[in-house]
Motif scaffolding. Structure first.
Motif, short mmCIF file in Angstrom:
data_model
loop_
_atom_site.label_atom_id
_atom_site.label_comp_id
_atom_site.label_asym_id
_atom_site.label_seq_id
_atom_site.Cartn_x
_atom_site.Cartn_y
_atom_site.Cartn_z
N SER A 63 0.82 -1.22 0.00
CA SER A 63 0.00 0.00 0.00
C SER A 63 0.85 1.26 0.00
CB SER A 63 -0.93 0.01 1.22
OG SER A 63 -0.21 0.28 2.42
N GLY A 191 -16.60 -1.62 9.21
CA GLY A 191 -15.85 -0.40 8.95
C GLY A 191 -16.46 0.79 9.66
N ARG A 374 -4.71 -5.89 8.33
CA ARG A 374 -5.67 -5.51 7.29
C ARG A 374 -6.35 -4.20 7.66
NH1 ARG A 374 -6.16 -6.21 2.58
NH2 ARG A 374 -8.41 -6.60 2.48
N LEU A 378 -6.38 -0.76 5.43
CA LEU A 378 -7.59 -0.07 5.01
C LEU A 378 -7.63 1.36 5.55
CD1 LEU A 378 -10.11 -3.00 5.45
CD2 LEU A 378 -9.31 -2.02 3.29
N GLU A 384 -10.29 4.69 7.02
CA GLU A 384 -11.32 4.05 7.83
C GLU A 384 -10.75 3.49 9.13
OE1 GLU A 384 -13.34 0.92 5.86
OE2 GLU A 384 -14.52 2.24 4.57
N SER A 386 -11.67 0.35 11.95
CA SER A 386 -12.21 -1.00 11.77
C SER A 386 -12.50 -1.63 13.11
CB SER A 386 -11.22 -1.91 11.02
OG SER A 386 -10.95 -1.44 9.73
#
Length: 462
Positions: A63, A191, A374, A378, A384, A386
């Protein structure tokens, strides 16, 4: 089936549960050979869960604009880490089990009592009408034999203790809790809209450097997750109350962490935890589902404190159904879900035969670590927060769906080559660790701190 086909199938299932892109699986190379002796595919679960955490880490690195990193997971070493990584040099840790913990024959079957914590021991023996300070294992066995297993399980739980009647897989499938767990996701994510976080570059050699992980977990799944996160550079701060001890596993599980103490019933200590939470990137917690709510730290409050938090929660028996609030541990879930009974039948034994390692704990721990990473990915991509939920019982279902392949060789015996050359200087004495079972591109697992006692550090971020 081939050596890796079950592991690949499990990895696909896990990666799908983590909402990972299917084409990312091509980056994984499963190596090594050998199997733990089990009626289920326990070594495959070990390799798949460790590889899934590595695959999540590769996605985080990518990423930042890096090329896809190869994820290499050694089957034999992964299975060995499920048993334990610590090799004390000239000293021995305390016993793993309390003297009266274990399986007992009741009037109509088997039951397991989990008594490692002093208050759980007191609860179990109170249900049996025995003195918690003086009762012997023989006396416990005699008392248990007068009970029906299900009735004793209910009585121990009512006292605030931990026990599990041995059930078959068929019995668990028709039990209200077994049916509830079967309907749950392996990894459930929700989320949360949050402001985008400032994101510096990621060091592919230490991808989690700078990540702050607040650890509110106990033996063994949560500590497995946070140990793994520390192994790739995260700053992990574990918090325990003054009353909690787990001496048999602390040298194994606190590797790479700083361990502090807070009494969350005290206003000042709760305020301290809230301040830590405001500045954390990840929260990993294993309290029962309602415990943080009762402390005033429920989901809504945690989001108020830190909207962009990656919140990873664990419980034993799942998040729905009549046992969602029940205390539990790996060995108890094995009894409840039919794993120990299936092992007994396969071995033609007259007593429960559990897995050779606490695989539900360890596998769930690596799935929690994968979920945390993860979530970080994200957050980096979409800004976001989570919330993830996992359970030992749902991991047990994944394993129960995969019987072991036949005809595969056992694990080769451990040799000095399997140990990392670094000598870990702990307060208990020097120790060696098994070599890490995983690499992710340029990143190798390494820890910045030796294992340390509970409550040995200050509750603050460095």
């Amino acid at each position: 089936m081939t050596t890796y086909s079950i592991a690949h199938a499990m990895l696909r299932t896990i990666w799908n549960a983590l909402d990972g892109a299917p084409d990312a699986l091509a980056a994984v190379r499963l190596s090594g050979q050998g199997d733990l002796p089990s009626v289920f595919a326990t070594s495959d679960l070990a390799q798949a869960s460790v590889a899934a955490a590595g695959l999540a880490l590769a996605g985080l690195v990518q990423s930042d604009g890096a090329a896809p990193a190869e994820v290499v997971c050694d089957r034999r070493l992964a299975a060995m880490w499920f048993s334990g990584s610590l090799r004390p040099q000239g000293w021995a840790p305390p016993p793993l089990w309390d003297a009266v913990a274990g399986d007992y024959r009741a009037a109509d079957g088997w039951i397991r009592l989990h008594t490692n914590a002093s208050h759980h021991r007191a609860a179990a023996l109170a249900a049996l009408g025995l003195d918690a300070r003086q009762a012997t294992r023989e006396e416990v066995g005699q008392a248990v034999a007068r009970w029906k297993a299900g009735e004793l399980e209910t009585a121990v739980v009512a006292q605030g203790g931990c026990a599990a009647q041995m059930r078959s897989q068929a019995q668990w499938a028709t039990h209200a809790q077994g049916a509830a767990v079967a309907a749950e996701a392996l990894v459930a994510r929700q989320g949360v809209e949050a402001a985008a976080q400032p994101s510096g570059s990621i060091d592919p050699r230490r991808p989690l450097a700078g990540v702050r992980v607040l650890d509110l977990t106990r033996v063994l799944a949560g500590p497995t997750a946070t140990r793994w996160l520390a192994g790739f550079g995260a700053q992990v701060l574990r918090i325990d109350p003054a009353c909690w001890e787990e001496p048999g596993v602390v040298p194994e599980m606190t590797l790479g962490k700083r361990c502090a103490g807070l009494d969350l019933r005290q206003r000042a200590d709760l305020a301290c935890l809230e301040d830590l939470l405001r500045r954390a990137d990840v929260l990993v917690h294993g309290y029962r589902a309602d415990a943080l709510e009762r402390l005033g730290l429920g989901v809504q409050r945690r989001r108020e404190l830190n909207p962009a938090l990656v919140d990873v929660a664990l419980n034993a028996y799942g998040w729905s159904g009549p046992w969602a609030q029940r205390r539990g541990f790996d060995s108890l879930v094995q009894m409840s879900s039919g794993i120990a009974e299936a092992g007994m039948r396969a071995a033609a034994s007259d007593k429960p035969v559990p897995l050779p390692v606490q695989a539900l704990d360890h596998a769930t721990g690596y799935l929690m670590a994968a979920a945390a990473v993860r979530g970080l990915t994200l957050r980096r991509i979409a800004g976001e927060g989570s919330q993830y939920r996992l359970s030992l019982a749902r991991t047990a279902q994944l394993l129960a769906d995969h019987p072991a392949a036949s005809g595969l060789a056992g694990l080769a015996p451990e040799t000095p080559v399997d140990l990392h050359p670094h000598l870990e200087q702990t307060v208990w004495g020097p120790a060696r660790r098994l070599r890490a079972p995983l690499s992710v591109g340029q990143a190798e697992m390494a820890w910045d701190h030796p294992a340390s006692p509970l409550r040995s550090a200050r509750p603050e971020w460095l």
